[in-house]
Design a protein around this motif. Structure first.
Motif, PDB file in Angstrom:
ATOM      1  N   ASP A  66       0.833  -1.204   0.000  1.00  0.00           N
ATOM      2  CA  ASP A  66       0.000   0.000   0.000  1.00  0.00           C
ATOM      3  C   ASP A  66       0.867   1.253   0.000  1.00  0.00           C
ATOM      4  OD1 ASP A  66      -2.359  -1.386  -0.104  1.00  0.00           O
ATOM      5  OD2 ASP A  66      -2.890  -1.082   2.005  1.00  0.00           O
ATOM      6  N   ARG A  78       0.602   4.239  -2.727  1.00  0.00           N
ATOM      7  CA  ARG A  78       0.398   5.659  -2.402  1.00  0.00           C
ATOM      8  C   ARG A  78       1.446   6.531  -3.099  1.00  0.00           C
ATOM      9  NH1 ARG A  78      -0.341   3.235   2.820  1.00  0.00           N
ATOM     10  NH2 ARG A  78      -2.576   3.196   3.354  1.00  0.00           N
ATOM     11  N   LYS A 106      -9.185   1.171  -2.577  1.00  0.00           N
ATOM     12  CA  LYS A 106      -8.990   1.612  -1.192  1.00  0.00           C
ATOM     13  C   LYS A 106      -8.100   2.850  -1.143  1.00  0.00           C
ATOM     14  CE  LYS A 106      -6.034  -0.599   1.361  1.00  0.00           C
ATOM     15  NZ  LYS A 106      -5.362  -1.638   2.176  1.00  0.00           N
ATOM     16  N   ILE A 107      -7.025   2.853  -1.937  1.00  0.00           N
ATOM     17  CA  ILE A 107      -6.111   3.997  -1.958  1.00  0.00           C
ATOM     18  C   ILE A 107      -6.796   5.206  -2.581  1.00  0.00           C
ATOM     19  CG2 ILE A 107      -3.874   4.856  -2.737  1.00  0.00           C
ATOM     20  CD1 ILE A 107      -3.746   2.605  -0.641  1.00  0.00           C
ATOM     21  N   TYR A 108      -7.554   4.994  -3.632  1.00  0.00           N
ATOM     22  CA  TYR A 108      -8.289   6.101  -4.260  1.00  0.00           C
ATOM     23  C   TYR A 108      -9.231   6.771  -3.259  1.00  0.00           C
ATOM     24  CZ  TYR A 108      -7.004   5.436  -9.211  1.00  0.00           C
ATOM     25  OH  TYR A 108      -6.345   5.390 -10.410  1.00  0.00           O
ATOM     26  N   ARG A 109      -9.993   5.977  -2.554  1.00  0.00           N
ATOM     27  CA  ARG A 109     -10.954   6.552  -1.607  1.00  0.00           C
ATOM     28  C   ARG A 109     -10.238   7.278  -0.475  1.00  0.00           C
ATOM     29  NH1 ARG A 109     -16.400   2.975  -1.134  1.00  0.00           N
ATOM     30  NH2 ARG A 109     -16.825   4.712   0.265  1.00  0.00           N
ATOM     31  N   GLU A 110      -9.120   6.751  -0.075  1.00  0.00           N
ATOM     32  CA  GLU A 110      -8.313   7.408   0.957  1.00  0.00           C
ATOM     33  C   GLU A 110      -7.852   8.782   0.469  1.00  0.00           C
ATOM     34  OE1 GLU A 110      -3.778   6.674   2.134  1.00  0.00           O
ATOM     35  OE2 GLU A 110      -5.080   5.024   2.764  1.00  0.00           O
ATOM     36  N   PHE A 111      -7.323   8.843  -0.761  1.00  0.00           N
ATOM     37  CA  PHE A 111      -6.883  10.124  -1.326  1.00  0.00           C
ATOM     38  C   PHE A 111      -8.059  11.079  -1.480  1.00  0.00           C
ATOM     39  CE2 PHE A 111      -2.462  10.280  -3.242  1.00  0.00           C
ATOM     40  CZ  PHE A 111      -1.948   9.278  -2.433  1.00  0.00           C
ATOM     41  N   ASP A 152     -10.867  11.152   0.259  1.00  0.00           N
ATOM     42  CA  ASP A 152     -11.309  11.607   1.582  1.00  0.00           C
ATOM     43  C   ASP A 152     -10.376  12.669   2.150  1.00  0.00           C
ATOM     44  OD1 ASP A 152     -13.443   9.855   1.529  1.00  0.00           O
ATOM     45  OD2 ASP A 152     -12.404   8.279   2.657  1.00  0.00           O
ATOM     46  N   GLN A 153      -9.094  12.567   1.800  1.00  0.00           N
ATOM     47  CA  GLN A 153      -8.105  13.513   2.308  1.00  0.00           C
ATOM     48  C   GLN A 153      -7.915  14.713   1.377  1.00  0.00           C
ATOM     49  OE1 GLN A 153      -4.562  11.164   2.877  1.00  0.00           O
ATOM     50  NE2 GLN A 153      -5.497   9.866   4.444  1.00  0.00           N
TER      51      GLN A 153
END
Length: 559
Positions: free
Chosen positions: A224, A228, A257-262, A264-265
């Motif tokens: 992960d 990122r 998962k990484i897309y949604r994290e980015f 959200d941030q």
């Protein structure tokens, strides 16, 4: 130099009176620009753009807009050209990001040059247990064959090494990698794949299409943290090229998962329209709650599925109805039988997902056209705006079926100018008439979504615009263009990379043009594409990129 008929846009301000009299924060007016956008289906010009809270309020004459929004914060465009943010409908985001940490042999002119790059990279990265890279093209090397494991051993023999071909449809492996994967003369070719072999039947070092999975299963997976880093690198690259939207053709659950994290941030500085890779385990997990639409203010969408019908032309994996003109024993590779294709389509369509299928050869395109026709009869789904990705070589009699089946042709103009050194050798003078047939497809009313297939090609959308209009390389060759009868006009090409790319992603009401109510995604460039010679389109440089009214890229001095 071509001249384009443009209609100056009257001030479009759907909420002008309301905005002027409300208590909302002062909007921003970008004035003193030469702007272009599609408006009400016509290409129009303007000198001012007003936006607030990330969305367009008005477009038109800057002086008029200044009077309507007297409190607006002013940004001087300094006479530069302003365009809607460009959209690449088909690419591979993490792959272009990983490229920065792997060995790149893209653009190498000989086997020896590629070997030298790999050797230098391996020596500079002694702790890397597996050397990975991409970008080789045996056609440019003029080998007349695929490279061998022994030739890669010359560069790196003590560790496994695997390099993907420029199109991603073949992998060159050294002896160590083949041994770790357990690939021997007894290993059978998988369905949809081919192990290249020497005269004695031993694996020679290249695995085509689905045979690559034999290597992937033993290669170290990305972490992960690496994902990122790759996504961050890709996003910075996109901003510098003026891409405010990209389609990611085939994502995994880990990547989502990484897309949604980015998102959200608030780090997703390019909008991503993701396509789930196949309808297997990841699809079952990701589709449990149905399609994801407009996530994080339209920064991320997950409402489509990516399937593969065949391989690529350069590696002779594209599936043809008749044998290759330069290899009479080979028709390429179909990845699935008809029943499997139809079953996968029905699974995705029934769940409410758009289906986007990679099809390059005329046999693959026909199979997919037939499959869509059958799927619609059994369960519908035409309203999903389904797509054929690439649609490179299509039988002339099959082209009208794109229209009757309501399909979008997701095509990459630079594929034509990169493939022109071998495409006609592969398919001959008759089949080439249905290849890269942009004008024919547009003439019948089929939408073309423009893209690049990065990192197979450069992600620079101005390279795509140039190829679409001129059908030449950057040196202007061939002089009249390669099959110029299929060239696009500049407005057609511009639309393919803006409004029609947005339409292909079900987002034409939110992005793709600068109209009231849409997101203020725009770029500022150093030359006016509608006033320069088409041969110079590829030289266009992006000065600024804005997403939802926020500047996400600014060219630095010396760039």
């Amino acid at each position: 130099m071509k001249k384009y008929l443009l209609q100056p846009v009257a001030v479009l301000a759907a909420a002008a009176a309301l905005a002027a009299g409300s208590a909302q924060a002062a909007p921003t007016l970008v004035d003193h620009v030469q702007g272009y956008t599609f408006s009400q289906d016509k290409l129009t010009s303007f000198t001012g753009l007003v936006f607030d809270q990330g969305k367009v309020l008005g477009v038109g004459d800057a002086a008029v807009l200044a009077k309507q929004y007297p409190d607006a914060r002013r940004v001087d465009g300094q006479g530069k050209t302003l365009l809607p943010g460009l959209i690449d409908a088909h690419g591979h985001v993490f792959r272009i990001g990983f490229r920065t940490s792997e060995v790149a042999v893209t653009g190498t002119q000989s086997l020896q040059e590629a070997q030298a790059r790999v050797k230098a990279y391996a020596e500079a990265n002694p702790v890397r247990q597996w050397i990975m890279g991409q970008g080789w093209n045996q056609v440019i090397w003029k080998l007349g064959r695929f490279p061998t494991a022994a030739e890669l051993d010359v560069a790196i023999a003590d560790r496994p090494a695997t390099l993907r071909r420029v199109d991603g449809h073949a992998t060159w492996a050294n002896t160590k990698a083949l041994q770790l994967a357990g690939i021997t003369r007894e290993t059978p070719d998988p369905v949809g794949g081919r192990i290249e072999r020497d005269a004695n039947g031993n694996p020679s070092g290249v695995l085509v299409d689905k045979a690559q999975a034999l290597l992937v299963k033993v290669m170290p997976p990305y972490s992960d943290a690496e994902r990122r880093i790759a996504l961050d690198s890709a996003l910075r690259h996109f901003g510098s090229l003026g891409l405010t939207g990209v389609g990611d053709a085939g994502v995994t659950a880990n990547e989502v998962k990484i897309y949604r994290e980015f998102a959200d941030q608030k780090k997703l500085t390019t909008r991503v329209y993701a396509m789930i890779g196949d309808v297997a385990d990841d699809f079952k997990v990701l589709s449990a709650s149905g399609p994801l639409k407009g996530y994080a203010d339209d920064r991320f969408n997950l409402r489509s599925v990516k399937l593969y019908a065949d391989g690529a032309l350069g590696s002779r994996g594209a599936a043809l109805l008749e044998p290759y003109s330069d290899d009479h024993s080979n028709k390429g590779l179909l990845f699935m039988d008809d029943a499997t294709v139809q079953a996968k389509m029905k699974t995705a369509l029934k769940a409410g997902y758009q289906v986007n299928v990679h099809a390059i050869g005329d046999a693959a395109n026909r199979q997919i056209l037939n499959a869509f026709e059958a799927a619609y009869k059994d369960g519908g789904g035409i309203e999903q705006r389904n797509r054929i990705e690439h649609a490179q070589v299509v039988a002339i009699s099959d082209i009208p079926r794109f229209k009757t089946l309501g399909l979008i042709a997701s095509m990459q103009p630079t594929h034509a100018t990169s493939d022109m050194n071998m495409a006609e050798d592969r398919v001959g003078k008759e089949r080439i008439k249905g290849a890269y047939a942009w004008r024919t497809i547009l003439k019948q009313g089929t939408v073309i979504a423009g893209g690049s297939d990065f990192p197979v090609e450069s992600a620079n959308p101005f390279f795509g615009l140039h190829a679409a209009v001129t059908r030449t390389d950057h040196e202007g060759k061939p002089i009249e263009g390669w099959h110029p009868e299929e060239a696009m006009t500049l407005p057609q090409a511009f639309r393919a990379f803006t409004l029609d790319a947005a339409y292909a992603q079900h987002q034409e009401k939110a992005i793709g043009s600068l109209e009231p109510g849409k997101w203020a995604d725009f770029i500022v460039v150093d030359q006016d594409p509608f006033k320069i010679a088409p041969a110079d389109l590829w030289k266009t440089k992006v000065l600024e990129t804005w997403l939802a009214g926020e500047k996400v890229y600014s060219q630095k001095a010396g760039d």
